[in-house]
Design a protein around this motif. Structure first.
Motif, short mmCIF file in Angstrom:
data_model
loop_
_atom_site.label_atom_id
_atom_site.label_comp_id
_atom_site.label_asym_id
_atom_site.label_seq_id
_atom_site.Cartn_x
_atom_site.Cartn_y
_atom_site.Cartn_z
N GLN A 6 13.60 -12.40 -9.29
CA GLN A 6 13.19 -11.55 -8.35
C GLN A 6 12.77 -10.78 -7.79
OE1 GLN A 6 16.14 -13.65 -4.62
NE2 GLN A 6 15.03 -15.82 -5.69
N LYS A 7 11.64 -10.25 -6.81
CA LYS A 7 10.55 -8.87 -6.60
C LYS A 7 11.52 -8.27 -5.42
CE LYS A 7 8.07 -9.77 -10.29
NZ LYS A 7 8.93 -10.73 -10.63
N SER A 8 11.40 -6.89 -4.74
CA SER A 8 12.09 -6.56 -4.22
C SER A 8 10.61 -6.66 -3.48
CB SER A 8 12.58 -4.98 -3.99
OG SER A 8 11.21 -4.44 -4.65
N GLU A 9 10.99 -5.96 -1.97
CA GLU A 9 9.75 -5.87 -1.22
C GLU A 9 8.52 -4.41 -2.08
OE1 GLU A 9 9.85 -5.82 2.55
OE2 GLU A 9 11.06 -7.52 3.41
N ALA A 10 9.64 -3.71 -2.66
CA ALA A 10 8.91 -2.28 -3.06
C ALA A 10 7.79 -3.29 -4.02
CB ALA A 10 9.68 -1.34 -3.32
N ASP A 11 8.17 -3.84 -5.01
CA ASP A 11 7.57 -4.07 -6.21
C ASP A 11 6.44 -4.88 -5.31
OD1 ASP A 11 9.93 -3.49 -8.09
OD2 ASP A 11 10.84 -5.61 -8.14
N LEU A 12 7.14 -5.88 -4.57
CA LEU A 12 5.44 -6.90 -3.81
C LEU A 12 4.44 -5.83 -3.45
CD1 LEU A 12 7.76 -9.47 -1.73
CD2 LEU A 12 6.66 -10.22 -4.03
N GLU A 13 4.72 -4.80 -3.01
CA GLU A 13 4.04 -3.71 -2.47
C GLU A 13 2.61 -3.25 -3.90
OE1 GLU A 13 3.54 0.32 0.20
OE2 GLU A 13 4.88 -1.34 0.17
N ALA A 14 3.76 -2.75 -4.15
CA ALA A 14 3.01 -2.46 -5.60
C ALA A 14 2.12 -3.45 -6.35
CB ALA A 14 4.34 -1.49 -6.51
N TRP A 15 2.38 -4.20 -6.15
CA TRP A 15 2.28 -5.31 -7.44
C TRP A 15 0.81 -5.85 -6.28
CZ3 TRP A 15 0.37 -10.37 -5.36
CH2 TRP A 15 0.83 -11.60 -5.82
N THR A 16 0.32 -6.01 -5.29
CA THR A 16 -0.60 -5.80 -4.48
C THR A 16 -1.23 -5.01 -4.27
OG1 THR A 16 0.54 -7.36 -3.30
CG2 THR A 16 -1.19 -6.53 -1.84
N ARG A 17 -0.90 -3.27 -4.48
CA ARG A 17 -1.42 -2.43 -4.58
C ARG A 17 -2.14 -2.13 -5.96
NH1 ARG A 17 -0.91 1.86 -1.48
NH2 ARG A 17 1.43 1.49 -1.07
N GLU A 18 -1.53 -2.83 -6.25
CA GLU A 18 -2.11 -2.74 -8.11
C GLU A 18 -4.14 -3.39 -8.37
OE1 GLU A 18 -1.39 -4.26 -12.23
OE2 GLU A 18 0.12 -2.24 -11.40
N GLY A 19 -4.11 -4.55 -7.59
CA GLY A 19 -4.74 -5.76 -7.21
C GLY A 19 -5.15 -5.33 -6.30
N VAL A 20 -5.35 -5.03 -5.09
CA VAL A 20 -6.39 -4.04 -4.49
C VAL A 20 -7.00 -3.11 -5.10
CG1 VAL A 20 -6.37 -2.84 -2.00
CG2 VAL A 20 -5.21 -4.51 -2.11
N HIS A 21 -6.41 -2.32 -5.46
CA HIS A 21 -7.26 -0.99 -6.55
C HIS A 21 -8.33 -1.93 -7.61
CE1 HIS A 21 -7.42 2.33 -8.62
NE2 HIS A 21 -6.82 2.37 -10.14
N SER A 22 -7.98 -3.07 -8.44
CA SER A 22 -8.58 -3.44 -9.27
C SER A 22 -9.50 -3.89 -8.66
CB SER A 22 -7.24 -4.12 -10.58
OG SER A 22 -6.68 -3.67 -10.84
N PHE A 23 -9.23 -4.40 -7.61
CA PHE A 23 -10.05 -5.10 -6.90
C PHE A 23 -11.88 -4.33 -6.15
CE2 PHE A 23 -12.91 -7.43 -3.32
CZ PHE A 23 -13.93 -7.58 -3.45
N ARG A 24 -11.35 -2.81 -6.36
CA ARG A 24 -11.87 -1.81 -5.65
C ARG A 24 -13.01 -1.07 -6.99
NH1 ARG A 24 -8.38 1.75 -3.88
NH2 ARG A 24 -8.33 0.19 -2.13
N GLU A 25 -12.07 -1.10 -7.64
CA GLU A 25 -12.19 -0.85 -9.15
C GLU A 25 -14.03 -1.53 -9.77
OE1 GLU A 25 -11.61 2.72 -10.88
OE2 GLU A 25 -11.23 2.86 -8.89
N PHE A 26 -13.53 -2.98 -9.48
CA PHE A 26 -14.55 -3.28 -10.01
C PHE A 26 -15.60 -3.64 -9.55
CE2 PHE A 26 -16.04 -7.84 -11.15
CZ PHE A 26 -16.42 -7.48 -12.80
N TRP A 27 -15.48 -3.63 -8.35
CA TRP A 27 -16.46 -4.54 -7.03
C TRP A 27 -16.91 -3.25 -6.09
CZ3 TRP A 27 -18.84 -8.55 -7.95
CH2 TRP A 27 -18.24 -9.55 -8.11
N GLY A 28 -16.62 -2.06 -6.13
CA GLY A 28 -17.04 -1.17 -5.48
C GLY A 28 -16.64 -0.78 -3.92
N TYR A 29 -15.46 -1.98 -3.67
CA TYR A 29 -15.43 -1.84 -2.45
C TYR A 29 -14.06 -2.41 -2.16
CZ TYR A 29 -16.71 -6.51 -2.13
OH TYR A 29 -17.42 -7.51 -2.41
N SER A 30 -13.30 -2.43 -0.87
CA SER A 30 -11.77 -2.78 -0.73
C SER A 30 -12.03 -4.25 -0.03
CB SER A 30 -11.32 -2.37 0.30
OG SER A 30 -11.16 -1.06 -0.61
N PRO A 31 -11.30 -5.09 -1.09
CA PRO A 31 -11.38 -6.69 -0.29
C PRO A 31 -10.66 -6.96 1.22
CG PRO A 31 -8.94 -6.20 -2.11
CD PRO A 31 -10.05 -5.09 -1.23
N LYS A 32 -11.10 -7.74 1.83
CA LYS A 32 -10.66 -7.65 2.77
C LYS A 32 -9.35 -9.32 3.36
CE LYS A 32 -11.97 -4.05 5.07
NZ LYS A 32 -11.26 -3.20 5.70
#
Length: 147
Positions: free
Chosen positions: A59-85
């Motif tokens: 099971q993941k801690s809240e810090a792990d979940l935030e890092a996982w989400t942050r990485e996903g948002v960063h990857s989305f931004r890198e690919f598409w050029g804007y942040s997801p909403k």
């Protein structure tokens, strides 16, 4: 992306020479989970998802979940050029702790199941009808196009 596989748990089960996991691996397969669901025994194996586990050992801690989400948002931004909403939760499920994490990272909405599973408090939620046309009664999929 949404892998729907907890690679950390999968590799750990293989390293421990778990017989079921090894058999699946040898046939080029993975699994959702196996074993008797017992909160105290720790014998329930799960590769359910990269962010949530039915096996207490993974099971993941809240810090792990935030890092996982942050990485996903960063990857989305890198690919598409804007942040997801908006986002969709893997397996259309998220614990209550995911709402504040999403909001902190700039997400404003989340998609979830018709049942309400996956809908998070504090965020706009979009509900969609969940069914797989390959498994549902004949005609249900076609009926959508007649509306």
């Amino acid at each position: 992306g949404r892998s729907h596989l907890d690679a950390t748990a999968w590799v750990a089960y293989l390293r421990d020479m778990d017989t079921v996991t090894t058999a699946y691996f040898e046939y080029g397969l993975t699994y959702y989970h196996y074993g008797r669901r017992n909160e105290t025994s720790g014998t329930f194996h799960s590769t359910h998802s990269e962010y949530i586990s039915d096996d207490r050992a993974f099971q993941k801690s809240e810090a792990d979940l935030e890092a996982w989400t942050r990485e996903g948002v960063h990857s989305f931004r890198e690919f598409w050029g804007y942040s997801p909403k908006v986002t969709a939760m893997p397996c259309h499920y998220g614990g209550r702790e995911m709402g504040p994490i999403f909001a902190k990272l700039g997400l404003e909405g989340v998609e979830g199941e018709e049942s309400g599973r996956g809908l998070l408090p504090g965020l706009e939620n979009s509900v969609r009808l969940m069914f797989d046309p390959a498994f549902d009664p004949p005609g249900k999929w076609e009926a959508l196009f007649e509306a």
